[in-house]
Enzyme design. Structure first.
Site, short mmCIF file in Angstrom:
data_model
loop_
_atom_site.label_atom_id
_atom_site.label_comp_id
_atom_site.label_asym_id
_atom_site.label_seq_id
_atom_site.Cartn_x
_atom_site.Cartn_y
_atom_site.Cartn_z
N ARG A 146 0.83 -1.30 0.21
CA ARG A 146 0.13 0.01 -0.14
C ARG A 146 0.71 1.30 -0.13
O ARG A 146 0.36 2.43 -0.08
CB ARG A 146 -0.78 -0.09 1.32
CG ARG A 146 -1.82 -1.31 1.57
CD ARG A 146 -2.35 -1.04 2.61
NE ARG A 146 -3.59 -0.18 2.81
CZ ARG A 146 -5.03 -0.32 2.67
NH1 ARG A 146 -5.35 -1.39 2.52
NH2 ARG A 146 -5.64 0.63 2.53
N TYR A 149 0.86 4.21 -2.54
CA TYR A 149 -0.44 5.38 -2.36
C TYR A 149 0.06 6.10 -0.99
O TYR A 149 -0.02 7.18 -0.95
CB TYR A 149 -1.66 4.44 -2.21
CG TYR A 149 -2.82 5.36 -2.25
CD1 TYR A 149 -3.20 6.12 -3.26
CD2 TYR A 149 -3.52 5.63 -0.99
CE1 TYR A 149 -4.46 6.91 -3.14
CE2 TYR A 149 -4.54 6.27 -0.83
CZ TYR A 149 -4.81 6.96 -2.10
OH TYR A 149 -6.26 7.89 -1.75
N1 LIG Z 1 -12.95 8.16 -2.55
C1 LIG Z 1 -12.39 8.12 -1.25
O1 LIG Z 1 -13.01 7.66 -0.42
C2 LIG Z 1 -11.19 8.97 -1.28
C3 LIG Z 1 -10.48 8.72 0.31
C4 LIG Z 1 -9.45 9.35 0.36
C5 LIG Z 1 -8.57 10.34 -0.82
N2 LIG Z 1 -9.36 10.38 -1.82
C6 LIG Z 1 -8.61 11.10 -3.09
O2 LIG Z 1 -9.38 11.71 -3.71
C7 LIG Z 1 -8.87 11.60 -4.97
C8 LIG Z 1 -10.15 11.22 -6.09
O3 LIG Z 1 -10.43 9.76 -5.78
P1 LIG Z 1 -11.70 9.17 -6.40
O4 LIG Z 1 -12.41 8.17 -5.24
O5 LIG Z 1 -12.46 10.27 -7.22
O6 LIG Z 1 -10.96 7.97 -7.26
P2 LIG Z 1 -10.89 7.85 -8.80
O7 LIG Z 1 -9.95 6.82 -9.08
O8 LIG Z 1 -12.36 7.68 -9.18
O9 LIG Z 1 -10.55 9.20 -9.35
C9 LIG Z 1 -9.07 9.40 -9.57
C10 LIG Z 1 -9.32 10.19 -10.85
O10 LIG Z 1 -7.89 10.52 -11.46
C11 LIG Z 1 -7.21 10.17 -12.84
N3 LIG Z 1 -5.88 10.10 -12.88
C12 LIG Z 1 -5.22 9.04 -12.19
N4 LIG Z 1 -3.86 9.22 -12.69
C13 LIG Z 1 -3.84 10.43 -13.37
C14 LIG Z 1 -2.87 11.05 -14.06
N5 LIG Z 1 -1.64 10.46 -13.79
N6 LIG Z 1 -3.19 12.12 -14.41
C15 LIG Z 1 -4.37 12.54 -14.76
N7 LIG Z 1 -5.60 11.98 -14.27
C16 LIG Z 1 -5.17 10.59 -13.54
C17 LIG Z 1 -8.46 8.78 -12.76
O11 LIG Z 1 -8.51 8.58 -14.25
C18 LIG Z 1 -9.65 9.11 -11.98
O12 LIG Z 1 -10.47 10.17 -13.01
C19 LIG Z 1 -7.85 10.76 -5.03
O13 LIG Z 1 -6.58 11.73 -5.16
C20 LIG Z 1 -7.93 9.91 -3.88
O14 LIG Z 1 -6.67 9.79 -3.43
C21 LIG Z 1 -10.62 9.57 -1.99
#
Ligand SMILES: NC(=O)c1ccc[n+]([C@@H]2O[C@H](COP(=O)([O-])OP(=O)(O)OC[C@H]3O[C@@H](n4cnc5c(N)ncnc54)[C@H](O)[C@@H]3O)[C@@H](O)[C@H]2O)c1
Length: 317
Positions: A146, A149
């Site tokens: 993990r 990340y």
């Molecule tokens: N959903 C949760 O519970 C949660 C919890 C903690 C943190 N987050 C953070 O929130 C953010 C969004 O999460 P999410 O749940 O919507 O995930 P998700 O995977 O649905 O969205 C991430 C987006 O980033 C895009 N992406 C990935 N790598 C990329 C790159 N190199 N260049 C451009 N785009 C890229 C993906 O295509 C996707 O659309 C993330 O940074 C995640 O770490 C989410």
């Protein structure tokens, strides 16, 4: 706000689960929105409803490469968020967090934009302190599966605070705890989407471990409200701020709720717990309550019902 005065807002990862909700909200608030995504885990379907809006622009771009655009605010969400996706190409995950942060911070510095980082509760690792306040430094394994990340997100936070100290950049950091809702990926291994898909398909519901590990589940609309409020705070307020629900449920309780709300015949089955999976995770949200006047307010049943309806419609189940 008139069109010409609209804030120009960049949302990286804007075609993902949270990003699509954020773009929708910002457009409703009268902003011009530039959604940047490489569609690694996101999809055009998530923002299809926005494509006809003249204030919305979708750009395919990988944030590990520099980006030259003119904007007033940046929400940096680009990064795969579920273990299945971020462990598929761990080197790219770290690059996205770290190089992505460097590129977006560089852009913010050039155009004098305020930049918000979507950080995560995973920066606390497998915590010895419950609930976790922002002052807790975490207990993270630097070499586990993990780590790409967790450590990538920790390094991104470091970069944000160094840009602040070294260049005086207006930064905001939110640490997001488990969030769920419509537009989640159906097969990304996250517990809410997993359980709902399994229940709707009548498959066994898989619990990793004995189901006594606890999580707090925040509904997506609550989270987006907190992010927008955070962006609106004065320049001298940086966070980090924990954003999440404080109502704690065991994974077993969640499985039972999903079975009840879907009226599913599914049975619960148990599998081995994956490495480094935290046994308990609950935010201390005192700071969010004080500074953003915010707390998660959508009850789990309400949020689950909306999410179940979305999955039923979207996947015709
Ligand atoms: N959903 C949760 O519970 C949660 C919890 C903690 C943190 N987050 C953070 O929130 C953010 C969004 O999460 P999410 O749940 O919507 O995930 P998700 O995977 O649905 O969205 C991430 C987006 O980033 C895009 N992406 C990935 N790598 C990329 C790159 N190199 N260049 C451009 N785009 C890229 C993906 O295509 C996707 O659309 C993330 O940074 C995640 O770490 C989410």
């Amino acid at each position: 706000m008139g069109y010409s005065e609209a804030r120009r807002v960049l949302v990286t990862g804007g075609a993902g689960f949270l990003g699509a909700h954020l773009c929708t909200r910002l457009l409703a608030d009268g902003c011009d929105v530039l959604c940047v995504d490489n569609f690694y885990t996101g999809s055009k379907d998530n923002v299809a409803h926005l494509l006809g809006n003249p204030r919305f622009e979708l750009m395919r771009h990988d944030v590990t490469f520099p980006l030259y655009v003119e904007v007033d605010q940046i929400y940096n969400l680009a990064c795969p968020a579920s273990p299945v996706h971020y462990q598929f190409d761990p080197v790219q995950t770290t690059k996205t967090s770290v190089h992505g942060a460097i590129n977006m911070l560089g852009l913010a510095k050039r155009v004098k934009a305020t930049i918000l980082q979507a950080s995560t509760s995973e920066v606390y690792g497998d915590p010895e302190v419950h609930p976790q306040p922002e002052s807790y430094w975490g207990r993270v394994n630097p070499i586990g599966i993990r780590s790409c990340y967790d450590e990538g997100k920790r390094c991104a936070e470091t970069l944000f605070f160094d840009y602040r100290r070294q260049h005086g950049l207006p930064i905001k950091v939110v640490r997001i705890f488990n969030t769920y809702g419509p537009r989640m990926h159906p097969n990304d291994g996250r517990v809410v989407s997993n359980f709902i898909m399994q229940a709707l398909q009548g498959h066994d519901i898989t619990i990793y471990g004995d189901g006594s590990q606890t999580r707090c589940f925040c509904y997506v609309d609550d989270l987006i409200e907190a992010m927008v409020r955070m962006m609106g705070t004065p320049d001298d307020f940086t966070g980090p701020v924990n954003i999440g629900s404080t109502s704690e449920f065991t994974v077993k309780q969640l499985a039972e709720k999903v079975i009840e709300l879907t009226a599913s015949p599914s049975k619960v089955v148990y599998r081995d717990l994956p490495s480094d999976d935290p046994i308990q995770r609950r935010p201390d949200t005192t700071l969010a309550q004080q500074t953003l006047k915010w707390e998660a307010s959508t009850p789990l049943d309400t949020g689950l019902r909306r999410t179940i309806d979305y999955f039923k419609q979207r996947y015709e189940l």
